[in-house]
Design an enzyme around this catalytic site. Structure first.
Site, PDB file in Angstrom:
ATOM      1  N   PRO A  16       0.846  -1.200   0.000  1.00  0.00           N
ATOM      2  CA  PRO A  16       0.000   0.000   0.000  1.00  0.00           C
ATOM      3  C   PRO A  16       0.877   1.244   0.000  1.00  0.00           C
ATOM      4  O   PRO A  16       1.785   1.378   0.814  1.00  0.00           O
ATOM      5  CB  PRO A  16      -0.787  -0.129   1.316  1.00  0.00           C
ATOM      6  CG  PRO A  16       0.067  -0.994   2.194  1.00  0.00           C
ATOM      7  CD  PRO A  16       0.764  -1.941   1.278  1.00  0.00           C
ATOM      8  N   MET A  17       0.616   2.156  -0.943  1.00  0.00           N
ATOM      9  CA  MET A  17       1.392   3.391  -1.055  1.00  0.00           C
ATOM     10  C   MET A  17       0.435   4.552  -1.281  1.00  0.00           C
ATOM     11  O   MET A  17      -0.299   4.574  -2.274  1.00  0.00           O
ATOM     12  CB  MET A  17       2.388   3.299  -2.214  1.00  0.00           C
ATOM     13  CG  MET A  17       3.477   2.253  -2.035  1.00  0.00           C
ATOM     14  SD  MET A  17       4.573   2.121  -3.480  1.00  0.00           S
ATOM     15  CE  MET A  17       3.524   1.181  -4.619  1.00  0.00           C
ATOM     16  N   ALA A  18       0.431   5.497  -0.343  1.00  0.00           N
ATOM     17  CA  ALA A  18      -0.459   6.645  -0.455  1.00  0.00           C
ATOM     18  C   ALA A  18      -0.153   7.422  -1.718  1.00  0.00           C
ATOM     19  O   ALA A  18       1.003   7.705  -2.035  1.00  0.00           O
ATOM     20  CB  ALA A  18      -0.300   7.547   0.767  1.00  0.00           C
ATOM     21  N   CYS A 100       3.671   3.126   8.151  1.00  0.00           N
ATOM     22  CA  CYS A 100       3.921   4.391   7.462  1.00  0.00           C
ATOM     23  C   CYS A 100       4.811   5.287   8.316  1.00  0.00           C
ATOM     24  O   CYS A 100       4.497   5.567   9.469  1.00  0.00           O
ATOM     25  CB  CYS A 100       2.604   5.104   7.162  1.00  0.00           C
ATOM     26  SG  CYS A 100       2.851   6.678   6.294  1.00  0.00           S
ATOM     27  N   GLY A 202      10.627  -4.440   1.362  1.00  0.00           N
ATOM     28  CA  GLY A 202      11.752  -3.526   1.429  1.00  0.00           C
ATOM     29  C   GLY A 202      12.842  -3.853   0.437  1.00  0.00           C
ATOM     30  O   GLY A 202      13.484  -4.890   0.527  1.00  0.00           O
ATOM     31  N   ASP A 203      13.041  -2.966  -0.540  1.00  0.00           N
ATOM     32  CA  ASP A 203      14.130  -3.069  -1.524  1.00  0.00           C
ATOM     33  C   ASP A 203      14.048  -4.309  -2.408  1.00  0.00           C
ATOM     34  O   ASP A 203      15.072  -4.766  -2.924  1.00  0.00           O
ATOM     35  CB  ASP A 203      15.496  -3.045  -0.833  1.00  0.00           C
ATOM     36  CG  ASP A 203      15.800  -1.701  -0.184  1.00  0.00           C
ATOM     37  OD1 ASP A 203      15.033  -0.759  -0.391  1.00  0.00           O
ATOM     38  OD2 ASP A 203      16.818  -1.619   0.544  1.00  0.00           O
ATOM     39  N   ARG A 226       7.896   0.499  -4.211  1.00  0.00           N
ATOM     40  CA  ARG A 226       8.457   1.490  -5.145  1.00  0.00           C
ATOM     41  C   ARG A 226       8.963   0.869  -6.444  1.00  0.00           C
ATOM     42  O   ARG A 226       8.918   1.516  -7.493  1.00  0.00           O
ATOM     43  CB  ARG A 226       9.592   2.255  -4.445  1.00  0.00           C
ATOM     44  CG  ARG A 226       9.100   3.203  -3.349  1.00  0.00           C
ATOM     45  CD  ARG A 226      10.266   3.812  -2.591  1.00  0.00           C
ATOM     46  NE  ARG A 226      10.998   2.804  -1.825  1.00  0.00           N
ATOM     47  CZ  ARG A 226      12.215   2.986  -1.329  1.00  0.00           C
ATOM     48  NH1 ARG A 226      12.850   4.123  -1.554  1.00  0.00           N
ATOM     49  NH2 ARG A 226      12.801   2.038  -0.632  1.00  0.00           N
TER      50      ARG A 226
END
Length: 343
Positions: A16-18, A100, A202-203, A226
C-alpha cells in the site's frame, strides 16, 4: 498462497502506497501478475468518510477480489468502527497500518509511531479483530521505531495473540524512513518465531532479489512497493523466475506504450480529466525514467493540461523509442538507474 481460507494465485503482494496504489494501479498490478494488492490507507476518522479523497480510496468497483483495505489511526474504537465501515462497503480483508513513517501520520501517533506503545498496539489489534470476526485482519509494520528499539518480534507476537492472520514487515525502522538498505535479519527472526504467514517488504526490486529474500528470511511471500512504480510487470517477472528459475526478457517498447496508455485512460476515467491528467504525470515519469530523451520529455509533459496532449506526447515519445529499437534504450549517462530498472 493461502491464508485464513483465502487462496491467492501467488505470494506476490503490492505494498500500500499513499497516492500510488489507487484502484487503477491495483488493477494493473493484479493484471500483470500480483497475487494481492492492498489499498491506499484509509483514515479511521468517520468525519472524513464523506470526503472525496476517502471515498475515492474506498472505491473498489470492478476490482477483482479479494479486496484488501488498509486503515490507519491510533484510537481502538475508531479503528474498529473503520473496519466495520469498510467491511460493509466491500472489503474482504482489513489491513492495519503500523508501517507508514510519514510525519503527518506519525505526528498523530498513527502508522509506525504506534510501535512505541505496545499496549496500545494490542488494544487496537484486538478491537479491530473483534469488530470484523467474519474477515481476516492483517498488519503491516516496520522492524522498530529506530535501530536501538527494534521490537518487531514483540509486535508480531502481540499480533498473533490478538488474532491477526498475516503480517507484512518492512525491513527498516521508522527512523530510517526509506534511506539506506533494508535489513532482513529481523524478518527472518520473526518468521522463525511465529505461526502465521510473514510477508517480507523492502528493496525487493528484481526477480533475483525476491528469491534471495524469500530464501534468506523463510518468508511466505514478498511485498513490492516502489519497484513497481512505472514497472508493474515486475510481478510477472518475479512469478516466472520463482516458478522456472528463468528470467523473462524485458518488455518491448510496444507493450510498455500500450500499458502506459491503458493506465492513463483508467486514471482519467477514475479521477476525471483535470485531476486525472495531474495524477498521470508522475506515472508517466516513472514509465519513462532513465530512457534516452526522457528528461526533456518529462519537462515538456508536465506542462500539458489536457488528456489529448498527454496521449499525443507519450505516443510520440514511445514512437521514437520504437524507431530506435524494439527494446527500451536507457541513457548511458545514468547507468545506475538503467541497471536498477533493467534488473
Amino acid at each position: 498462497m493461502e491464508f485464513a481460507g483465502i487462496r491467492l494465485k501467488n505470494k506476490l503482494f503490492v505494498a500500500p502506497m499513499a497516492g500510488v496504489t489507487d484502484r487503477p494501479f491495483r488493477q494493473l498490478c493484479r493484471k500483470l501478475g500480483a497475487g494481492l494488492a492492498v489499498s491506499e490507507m484509509v483514515t479511521s476518522n468517520s468525519l472524513l468518510y464523506g470526503s472525496t479523497k476517502t471515498k475515492r480510496r474506498a472505491n473498489h468497483a470492478g476490482e477483482p477480489g479479494p479486496i484488501s483495505v488498509q486503515i490507519a489511526g491510533a484510537d481502538p474504537l475508531m479503528m474498529a468502527q473503520a473496519a466495520r465501515h469498510n467491511a460493509e462497503n466491500g472489503a474482504q480483508i482489513i489491513d492495519i497500518n503500523m508501517g507508514c513513517p510519514a510525519k503527518k501520520v506519525c505526528n498523530v501517533a498513527a502508522g509506525s509511531a504506534l510501535m512505541r506503545d505496545e499496549l496500545l498496539v494490542a488494544r487496537i489489534l484486538e478491537s479491530v479483530v473483534a469488530a470484523v470476526p467474519e474477515l481476516p485482519v492483517t498488519l503491516k509494520f516496520r522492524t522498530g521505531w529506530d535501530r536501538e528499539h527494534r521490537n518487531a518480534a514483540t509486535i508480531a507476537r502481540i499480533a498473533e495473540e490478538s488474532g491477526i492472520q498475516l503480517i507484512a514487515i518492512h525491513g527498516r525502522t521508522r527512523a530510517d524512513l526509506y534511506m539506506g538498505a533494508a535489513e532482513y535479519d529481523t524478518i527472518a527472526t520473526v518468521k522463525s518465531q511465529r505461526g502465521i504467514p510473514v510477508i517480507a517488504n523492502g528493496d525487493i526490486d528484481s526477480p533475483q532479489k525476491a528469491k534471495y529474500v524469500l530464501d534468506y528470511t523463510g518468508a511466505d511471500g514478498v511485498m513490492i512497493g516502489r519497484a513497481a512504480q512505472g514497472r508493474p510487470w515486475i510481478f510477472r517477472e518475479i512469478a516466472h523466475y520463482l516458478a522456472t528459475g528463468e528470467l523473462l526478457p524485458p518488455p518491448e517498447v510496444a507493450e510498455i506504450h500500450r500499458v502506459c496508455r491503458e493506465h492513463l485512460l483508467d486514471l482519467h476515467d477514475f479521477y476525471g480529466i483535470e485531476a486525472g491528467v495531474r495524477v498521470a504525470r508522475k506515472h508517466i515519469a516513472w514509465y519513462t525514467k532513465g530512457l534516452v530523451g526522457s528528461h526533456v520529455f518529462r519537462q515538456h509533459m508536465n506542462l500539458l493540461a489536457s488528456a489529448e496532449e498527454q496521449f499525443a506526447a507519450i505516443d510520440q515519445f514511445f514512437g521514437e523509442q520504437a524507431a530506435q529499437s524494439s527494446r527500451l534504450q536507457y541513457d548511458n549517462n545514468n547507468q545506475s538507474e538503467t541497471e536498477a530498472l533493467a534488473a
